[in-house]
Design a protein around this motif. Structure first.
Motif, PDB file in Angstrom:
ATOM      1  N   ALA B 101       0.773  -1.282  -0.158  1.00 45.16           N
ATOM      2  CA  ALA B 101      -0.037   0.072  -0.046  1.00 45.16           C
ATOM      3  C   ALA B 101       0.918   1.209   0.106  1.00 45.16           C
ATOM      4  N   VAL B 102       1.915   1.155   0.696  1.00 47.59           N
ATOM      5  CA  VAL B 102       2.724   2.425   0.770  1.00 47.59           C
ATOM      6  C   VAL B 102       4.242   1.938   1.187  1.00 47.59           C
ATOM      7  N   TYR B 306      -8.767   1.580  -1.478  1.00 46.74           N
ATOM      8  CA  TYR B 306      -7.259   1.603  -1.749  1.00 46.74           C
ATOM      9  C   TYR B 306      -6.924   2.084  -3.178  1.00 46.74           C
ATOM     10  N   LEU B 310      -4.661   5.074  -3.727  1.00 44.24           N
ATOM     11  CA  LEU B 310      -3.190   4.731  -4.323  1.00 44.24           C
ATOM     12  C   LEU B 310      -2.947   5.745  -5.523  1.00 44.24           C
ATOM     13  N   GLN B 314      -1.403  10.339  -3.126  1.00 45.68           N
ATOM     14  CA  GLN B 314       0.295  10.425  -3.239  1.00 45.68           C
ATOM     15  C   GLN B 314       0.779  11.498  -2.506  1.00 45.68           C
ATOM     16  N   PRO B 324       4.686   7.004  -2.058  1.00 49.03           N
ATOM     17  CA  PRO B 324       3.482   6.534  -2.728  1.00 49.03           C
ATOM     18  C   PRO B 324       3.978   5.260  -3.590  1.00 49.03           C
ATOM     19  N   VAL B 330       0.748  -0.101  -9.327  1.00 50.82           N
ATOM     20  CA  VAL B 330      -0.588   0.094  -9.011  1.00 50.82           C
ATOM     21  C   VAL B 330      -1.527  -0.747 -10.048  1.00 50.82           C
TER      22      VAL B 330
END
Lengths: 321, 351
Positions: B101-102, B306, B310, B314, B324, B330
């Protein structure tokens, strides 16, 4: 509402509650009392069943093994057991004389106008949530310990032969000693309020006769007040010890959370409840089972303390008739 | 139903129109997630913005990676979050789908009077030695070698580590294992390890508090905790032998080097990545959802949250010094959703 109904609602002194009422009340009182036993048994059973895999895997040596390695799945309870006992003993060594002093002062020496403020202050100490003690310990006490108190202890007591090892090493500020110090402050109000209450049960005739015979305050306290209330005093100590053994949040903040047994009581350590607080949320499998096994050991330890206290009281009572 | 409408319309006009639609339907879908503390600040920020946009509330509880895994396995939350990616068989066993996710950075922090941010330079072997307890004084030869111009005090090093199980610890110990053979041999990498020395603090903030109060101490925290607590961070030597400062650009450089395409289940530890600008202790954090969702609406909302974060979050992430995910990643993640996340009827929930 009719007059008759109103009268029926009036409490009648000496009225017979009836057979049914008696049976209901007696029955529910029984149920509540039995419930305590059932709860205790339930806790015991779930602890044992949870701890079983750990005891099966490591054997009884779990109790005296000093290792805590989640990475290699090797666990032993010795370090947290040691930390639990040592921090509680430190708490009692510091707390008992102080609380005894406060209680004696309050009942024997204190001017009346000071009695209430001091009593209230002591009781307020008991009302402080343990997390506050922990934060106060970490942010206020630890820096003091690190900068002034521990260096002084290391410099003086650390040089004494034989027991010097107990007071050596770098002044971390956090560790078993600091945990014990915080614990002593936390158990103080319990000891003081119980002891004050039992000291007050000493019949004034006894006290006055002793004074009348020319006894000093010291003699009255030593030969009249303390012997008369010894059962309550020991009960207060044991209650405090039980609380110190199980205290969690405040200790977790300042104990250092290290699973190694060091010679020095100033060094960081761990207690059973702090290790539970730290790891329970993240643990699974054998680690979870080992934590529950620790919990079981704490249960047994506290149980033993209370049992020993009972025995001691029994023997004392027999000795003094 | 409004959700489907929103979704198909998103590319064209996301803003006010979708807001209107979502607000118009009283059936906002609330979802809950639990897990890692490391990405908590950015998830909270995203959740707030997402709720403002769609009306769907995301309740994230930062209870720790281990607890997050447990809760999603027990199906008490709609998604779990963990800093330690799960292995194939662990995912299979509970029918979980995993995606990153990050990305964030973990930094060593020190309490040395007079020391400024980035002044002290450490390499992996030295950091490992300190945590192993073989380097015990600040003026040790190894530290003098990497800091020839600094005046280091002759005081003992107090090592501070996490006392609770933690994804941050996993990534930190993984890094130490990668750069210090002794560490790998004696301690290894995990969410909690048998620390040879030091004192433990609970949570990132516990470590920060201990370091703040103990002169001569060293610890490790997620970068945001170092900055908010004004703690002195160190520079680190990276894989290419260059000393780098823990900055967003250094985390980005490490993230850019990551080869997500060939990582099964996105299981990739970003520690010790090559590249001269890469920060060596960089870490991704992951989300877990069930492969077969029992509640299609909730499952869609988790993915929708999400997806939105995403693609739109950012800037919020960068403000908090998280990196990000790149656009290509992604896309890859959404392809995984389309393939692996199914509704109760067995049909893909995404897109």
């Amino acid at each position: 509402m009719s007059q008759a109904a109103l009268e029926a609602n009036q409490p009648r002194i000496g009225a017979h509650p009836g057979r049914l009422g008696n049976a209901l009340f007696g029955g529910s009182a029984w149920i509540f009392a039995i419930l305590v036993l059932v709860l205790l048994a339930g806790v015991m059973i779930s602890l044992i069943s949870g701890a079983w895999p750990a005891f099966q895997h490591f054997g009884v040596s779990f109790i005296w093994t000093e290792v805590w390695n989640p990475n290699r799945a090797r666990y032993g309870a010795l370090a947290p057991l040691y930390g639990t006992v040592v921090s509680s003993v430190i708490a009692m060594v510091i707390g008992v004389p102080i609380s005894l002093g406060i209680a004696i002062f309050l009942t024997e020496l204190c001017p009346t106008y000071l009695r209430r403020p001091i009593s209230t202050a002591v009781e307020l100490l008991a009302a402080v949530p343990s997390i506050i003690y922990g934060m106060w310990g970490l942010f206020a006490l630890v820096p003091l310990m690190q900068k002034y108190i521990e260096p002084a202890i290391i410099g003086s007591l650390g040089n004494i032969p034989l027991i010097g090892d107990l007071f050596q090493g770098p002044p971390y500020g956090i560790g078993l000693f600091t945990a014990g110090l915080i614990l002593s402050a936390m158990v103080l109000p319990y000891m003081v309020s119980i002891m004050r209450d039992v000291f007050e049960t000493v019949p004034p005739q006894l006290r006055e006769s002793a004074y009348g015979l020319g006894a000093t305050t010291w003699e009255v306290i030593g030969s009249v007040v303390l012997p008369y209330s010894r059962v309550g005093v020991i009960g207060a100590f044991m209650l405090a010890l039980g609380r110190a053994l199980g205290e969690t949040m405040a200790v977790t903040f300042v104990v250092g959370n290290s699973y190694h047994i060091m010679k020095s009581i100033l060094a960081p350590g761990a207690t059973i409840s702090s290790s539970l607080a730290n790891e329970f949320a993240e643990a699974d499998g054998l680690q979870l089972s080992s934590l529950l096994a620790e919990g079981f050991l704490l249960f047994v330890l506290t149980f033993t303390v209370i049992g020993m206290a009972r025995l001691m009281l029994l023997r004392l009572q027999r000795k003094y008739g | 139903m409004s959700f489907t409408v929103v979704r198909t319309l998103r590319p064209a006009a996301f803003g006010a129109f979708s807001l209107l639609l979502a607000a118009g339907s009283a059936q906002a879908v609330d979802i809950t997630g639990a897990g890692a503390t490391f990405p908590n600040p950015v998830y909270q920020k995203w959740a707030e913005a997402y709720k403002a946009k769609t009306g769907n509330a995301v309740n994230y509880q930062s209870v720790g990676s281990g607890a997050g895994i447990k809760q999603i396995e027990a199906n008490t939350v709609d998604f779990g979050a963990t800093d330690k990616a799960l292995e194939e068989d662990e995912l299979k066993k509970n029918d979980l789908v995993q995606f990153p996710a990050v990305i964030g950075g973990i930094v060593p922090i020190v309490n040395l009077p007079g020391m400024k941010d980035g002044e002290l330079k450490l390499d992996g072997a030295t950091l490992g030695g300190i945590y192993l307890g073989t380097i015990t004084m600040w003026d040790d030869a190894a530290l003098k070698k990497t800091n020839p111009t600094l005046k280091l005090p002759h005081t003992a090093i107090t090592v501070v580590h996490r006392s609770d199980g933690s994804g941050t610890t996993y990534n930190f110990t993984y890094y130490l294992g990668a750069v210090n053979a002794d560490w790998q041999d004696k301690v290894g990498a995990n969410t909690a390890v048998d620390w040879p020395v030091g004192v433990g603090g609970k949570g990132n903030d516990g470590v920060a508090a201990l370091v703040q109060q103990t002169a001569g101490s060293i610890g490790y925290v997620e970068i945001a905790y170092a900055l908010t607590n004004k703690l002195t961070y160190t520079d680190m030597m990276n894989h290419d032998g260059v000393y780098v400062e823990p900055k967003l650009s250094a985390f980005q450089a490490a993230a850019a080097n990551a080869d997500w395409k060939s990582a099964p289940n996105y299981r990739l530890v970003l520690a010790n990545q090559p590249g001269k600008d890469s920060w060596p202790i960089t870490a991704a954090t992951f989300i877990l959802v069930h492969g077969k969702q029992t509640d299609a609406e909730k499952g869609k909302t988790v993915l929708g949250f999400y997806d939105w974060s995403l693609k739109n979050g950012q800037k919020m992430a960068e403000e908090l010094l998280y990196v990000p995910l790149p656009e290509s990643l992604v896309k890859q993640i959404e392809a995984t959703w389309a393939a692996d996340v199914k509704g109760p009827d067995g049909k893909p929930l995404w897109p």
